[in-house]
Scaffold this motif. Structure first.
Motif, short mmCIF file in Angstrom:
data_model
loop_
_atom_site.label_atom_id
_atom_site.label_comp_id
_atom_site.label_asym_id
_atom_site.label_seq_id
_atom_site.Cartn_x
_atom_site.Cartn_y
_atom_site.Cartn_z
N ASP A 179 -0.45 18.95 -7.58
CA ASP A 179 -0.88 18.46 -6.20
C ASP A 179 -1.88 16.75 -6.67
N GLU B 276 -10.11 16.72 -0.70
CA GLU B 276 -8.59 17.16 0.35
C GLU B 276 -8.72 18.76 -0.43
N ALA C 203 -9.00 22.52 1.11
CA ALA C 203 -8.01 23.35 0.74
C ALA C 203 -8.66 24.34 0.01
#
Length: 257
Positions: A156, A162, A166
């Protein structure tokens, strides 16, 4: 492990299947971790080394470590009595294993006569070449949300904000967790995680672009630049003899008290 030798060095042979690891342990003698075939890894504290047959790791006596096989390995147990060994590096050191050192270690494993053994051992100590590279250091965070991020970073490329969404944490909270638990910023830590993951791939001879993409870099050039900044040499040279530099004094005098 079978073992031989009555001089300064004690050598043995052991097959280690891929994925097998010895638990944390230490020795009262120095150890040169080397695999004649395959790839081994060594962990010492938070530092990590990966060693194909062209590299070995000097582990000083009394240093806790764990050893495992990245790929099926023919491990050689090379141990040196601190009372008889003229090399006494106080810290772990990567060592270049060229054709001469390799043949000497294989010869000694065959248990030659005492006089021949002593002469061969003396040459081994003289030809040990430390490689001037930094270990890959990857502390593991204690915060459970940071550990969740740890499992994601290779696949990722999202930023910390971000990634935080998550795992249910703010960017600021995660940033503080990495500095507190790992003593480095998230950006530095993620680089170290990616570089550690690259070592077995490099040792396996995969193309640089393939390695870069597998560990989360968009381009090979970005990966090479990050590797060189962190380790001190480009990844293409990490496992080759070109990175080895002889000490300015004889290895017999290095680290002696």
């Amino acid at each position: 492990m079978s073992s031989t030798g009555q001089g300064a060095m004690l050598l043995g042979e052991l097959r280690l299947p891929a994925g097998a690891w010895y638990p944390w342990h230490e020795h009262p003698v120095h150890q040169l971790v080397w695999a004649a075939e395959g790839v081994v890894a060594v962990g010492i504290g938070e530092a990590h080394w990966v060693l194909p047959p062209t590299r070995a790791l000097w582990v000083p006596a009394g240093v806790p470590h764990r050893t495992g096989a990245v790929a099926n390995a023919e491990l050689r147990g090379v141990y040196a009595d601190p009372q008889k060994c003229p090399v006494a590096w106080a810290q772990p050191r990567i060592v270049a294993v060229g054709p001469l050192l390799r043949e000497l270690l294989e010869y000694l494993t065959g248990n030659p006569a005492q006089g021949a053994r002593e002469r061969a051992e003396a040459v081994v100590f003289d030809v040990l070449e430390p490689v001037d590279v930094a270990p890959i250091v990857v502390p593991s965070p204690e915060d459970p949300r940071a550990r969740d991020v740890e499992a994601m970073v290779l696949a990722d490329r999202r930023g910390l904000a971000e990634l935080g969404r998550a795992v249910g944490a703010s960017e600021r909270t995660l940033a503080r967790a990495f500095v507190r638990d790992c003593r480095m910023t998230f950006g530095t830590w993620r680089t170290q995680v990616r570089l550690r993951a690259s070592l077995p791939l490099l040792a396996d001879g995969l193309p640089m672009t393939t390695v870069a993409h597998r560990v989360g870099y968009a381009t090979a050039s970005a990966f090479v630049a990050a590797f060189r900044r962190a380790v001190g040499v480009p990844p293409g040279a990490y496992f080759t003899a070109a990175t080895a530099t002889r000490a300015t004094t004889s290895p017999r005098s290095i680290g002696r008290s």
